[in-house]
Design a protein around this motif. Structure first.
Motif, PDB file in Angstrom:
ATOM      1  N   TYR A 138     -19.286 -40.533  21.724  1.00  0.00           N
ATOM      2  CA  TYR A 138     -18.992 -41.052  23.055  1.00  0.00           C
ATOM      3  C   TYR A 138     -17.576 -41.580  23.115  1.00  0.00           C
ATOM      4  O   TYR A 138     -17.026 -42.052  22.115  1.00  0.00           O
ATOM      5  CB  TYR A 138     -19.931 -42.210  23.415  1.00  0.00           C
ATOM      6  N   LEU A 139     -17.014 -41.530  24.306  1.00  0.00           N
ATOM      7  CA  LEU A 139     -15.761 -42.188  24.624  1.00  0.00           C
ATOM      8  C   LEU A 139     -16.141 -43.297  25.601  1.00  0.00           C
ATOM      9  O   LEU A 139     -16.450 -43.033  26.760  1.00  0.00           O
ATOM     10  CB  LEU A 139     -14.771 -41.192  25.256  1.00  0.00           C
ATOM     11  N   HIS A 140     -16.178 -44.532  25.109  1.00  0.00           N
ATOM     12  CA  HIS A 140     -16.513 -45.677  25.951  1.00  0.00           C
ATOM     13  C   HIS A 140     -15.247 -46.211  26.591  1.00  0.00           C
ATOM     14  O   HIS A 140     -14.190 -46.206  25.964  1.00  0.00           O
ATOM     15  CB  HIS A 140     -17.168 -46.788  25.119  1.00  0.00           C
TER      16      HIS A 140
ATOM     17  N   ARG B 278     -17.063 -31.570  18.158  1.00  0.00           N
ATOM     18  CA  ARG B 278     -17.619 -30.590  17.216  1.00  0.00           C
ATOM     19  C   ARG B 278     -18.566 -31.230  16.197  1.00  0.00           C
ATOM     20  O   ARG B 278     -19.575 -30.656  15.847  1.00  0.00           O
ATOM     21  CB  ARG B 278     -16.486 -29.883  16.465  1.00  0.00           C
ATOM     22  N   THR B 279     -18.179 -32.395  15.679  1.00  0.00           N
ATOM     23  CA  THR B 279     -18.898 -32.937  14.526  1.00  0.00           C
ATOM     24  C   THR B 279     -19.706 -34.188  14.827  1.00  0.00           C
ATOM     25  O   THR B 279     -20.531 -34.579  14.012  1.00  0.00           O
ATOM     26  CB  THR B 279     -17.920 -33.267  13.389  1.00  0.00           C
ATOM     27  N   GLY B 280     -19.458 -34.825  15.977  1.00  0.00           N
ATOM     28  CA  GLY B 280     -20.172 -36.070  16.289  1.00  0.00           C
ATOM     29  C   GLY B 280     -21.636 -35.839  16.588  1.00  0.00           C
ATOM     30  O   GLY B 280     -22.063 -34.721  16.837  1.00  0.00           O
ATOM     31  N   LYS B 281     -22.364 -36.908  16.575  1.00  0.00           N
ATOM     32  CA  LYS B 281     -23.811 -36.820  16.797  1.00  0.00           C
ATOM     33  C   LYS B 281     -24.173 -37.212  18.208  1.00  0.00           C
ATOM     34  O   LYS B 281     -23.528 -37.891  18.883  1.00  0.00           O
ATOM     35  CB  LYS B 281     -24.514 -37.739  15.814  1.00  0.00           C
TER      36      LYS B 281
ATOM     37  N   LEU C 133     -13.118 -44.441  21.021  1.00  0.00           N
ATOM     38  CA  LEU C 133     -13.726 -43.170  20.645  1.00  0.00           C
ATOM     39  C   LEU C 133     -14.671 -43.408  19.472  1.00  0.00           C
ATOM     40  O   LEU C 133     -14.287 -44.009  18.470  1.00  0.00           O
ATOM     41  CB  LEU C 133     -12.633 -42.174  20.255  1.00  0.00           C
ATOM     42  N   ARG C 134     -15.915 -42.933  19.617  1.00  0.00           N
ATOM     43  CA  ARG C 134     -16.907 -43.080  18.546  1.00  0.00           C
ATOM     44  C   ARG C 134     -17.494 -41.711  18.223  1.00  0.00           C
ATOM     45  O   ARG C 134     -17.649 -40.869  19.104  1.00  0.00           O
ATOM     46  CB  ARG C 134     -18.017 -44.027  18.995  1.00  0.00           C
TER      47      ARG C 134
END
Length: 97
Positions: free
Chosen positions: A20-22, A94-97, A14-15
């Protein structure tokens, strides 16, 4: 798994930047097999899925619906882990780019 009617074990990373969830082959390999874009997604626990008994998923499923309305069903190792994944993915959405 619900599309292909089989489940595959995958390693997930998780990033949050980018959000993204790779997923990777757990046997190795540094290149991801794919990715799920999480910005604006909805993630929820799945309590009942048609044919879930047939595939022995023990009600530890969760679903990610992307902003593009692509549905992904994932199975956690336990109900506690499912809750942790849902909370983490919701935060990144919510907060990721």
């Amino acid at each position: 798994g619900h599309r292909r009617k089989n489940w595959k074990v995958r390693k997930f990373v998780l990033r949050d930047d980018p959000a993204y969830l790779h997923y990777y082959d757990p046997a190795g390999g540094e290149e991801p097999l794919g990715a799920i874009h999480l910005r604006g997604c909805v993630v929820t626990a799945v309590e009942d899925m048609p044919d879930s008994k047939k595939y022995d998923v023990d009600n530890i499923l969760f679903e990610i619906i992307t902003a593009d309305e692509i549905h992904y069903y994932l199975q956690a190792a336990s109900s506690t882990e499912r809750t942790e994944w849902i909370k983490a993915i919701q935060a990144v959405a919510r907060t990721g780019k």
